[in-house]
Design a protein around this motif. Sequence first.
Motif, short mmCIF file in Angstrom:
data_model
loop_
_atom_site.label_atom_id
_atom_site.label_comp_id
_atom_site.label_asym_id
_atom_site.label_seq_id
_atom_site.Cartn_x
_atom_site.Cartn_y
_atom_site.Cartn_z
N PHE A 1 0.83 -1.21 0.00
CA PHE A 1 0.00 0.00 0.00
C PHE A 1 0.86 1.26 0.00
CE2 PHE A 1 -1.84 3.36 2.69
CZ PHE A 1 -2.93 3.72 1.91
N PHE B 1 -0.38 9.50 4.03
CA PHE B 1 -1.16 8.55 4.82
C PHE B 1 -1.12 8.90 6.31
CE2 PHE B 1 -1.09 4.53 7.31
CZ PHE B 1 -2.40 4.15 7.11
N ARG C 1 -7.01 -0.12 -2.24
CA ARG C 1 -8.02 -0.06 -1.18
C ARG C 1 -7.98 -1.33 -0.33
NH1 ARG C 1 -14.35 1.79 -1.85
NH2 ARG C 1 -14.83 1.86 0.40
N SER D 1 -5.04 -1.14 1.92
CA SER D 1 -5.20 -0.13 2.98
C SER D 1 -5.75 -0.75 4.26
CB SER D 1 -6.10 1.00 2.51
OG SER D 1 -7.45 0.56 2.39
N TYR E 1 -6.28 8.89 1.32
CA TYR E 1 -6.12 7.94 2.41
C TYR E 1 -5.37 8.58 3.58
CZ TYR E 1 -7.56 4.32 -0.90
OH TYR E 1 -8.25 3.56 -1.80
#
Length: 298
Positions: free
Chosen positions: A66, A75, A290, A293, A91
């Motif tokens: 990720f 992030f 995704r 994540s 994200y």
Amino acid sequence: APPPDPTGQSAPGSTRGAPAWIAQSTARRRRRTELVAVIALRICAGVSIAVTVAIIASLAKESWGFLKEYSPVDFLTGTTWNPVGDGGGEYGVWPLISGSAMIAFGSIVVGLPLGLGAAVYLSEYAPARVRSVLKPVMELLAGIPTVVVGFFALQVITPSILRPLFGEDRVFVFNAAAGALAVGVIVLPIIATVCEDSLRAVPRSLREASYALGGSKRVTSLRVLIPAAASGISAATILAVSRALGETMAVNIAAGNTPNLTADFFKSIQTLTAYIAQTVGGATAAGSVRNQSLYAVG
């Protein structure tokens, strides 16, 4: 050495007075038994460590995938969590962290005073017959399915308590306050049980010394017993926070699934675990950003 038996008889299982070969055989059996026990304990410890390492390795592997696709700085510092499709969107993890922190903080504010008060009552004030009834009933609360507690918060706490008190225009249908109250009910038995055991483990001499100096039960409980049981109370708090951070269904139902970076307990939020539960049940492609994540959040 133990004193000789005046009757001249050996204790059962004793090798005193037995031939040397019997004593040697018994010693060998004991050594073998101890060796087997040590090996079994080492295997148990090794399995625990291996499972922990395997979990961390699996999370790290997928998280690395990720972070190769999405900036680690964005992030860890981003304030918007808005996944789109299998790879697009933003994200920034802070909305999920703040949601989990709000639920944990609110549940401790609710559960710790109530649980500690219940523990003091059961330990110092309740008669033995009352305690024998109340403690099992309180422990039964831990067996209530969390989905039931979450549904109760959604159908009763929000419309019947929060909205009449603070206004329908201010309190959302899904809100962090209802989720925190629901999780507070869930962690209440943990706090009460651990704190009560810690209070009862305090030496009776401390209680008697306090009473001898003229202290009442209230003074003894507040100024002697609670400080003496501080380590156990701290352990109960840590266990409750861990339980609150890991709770999913009650929070998902009561607090909703809207990742807002807010300090308003009357708005809908999303926690780390709620996002994982929501995304796992969706149709995300394996290996997509995704999907990966999930591991980064975990």
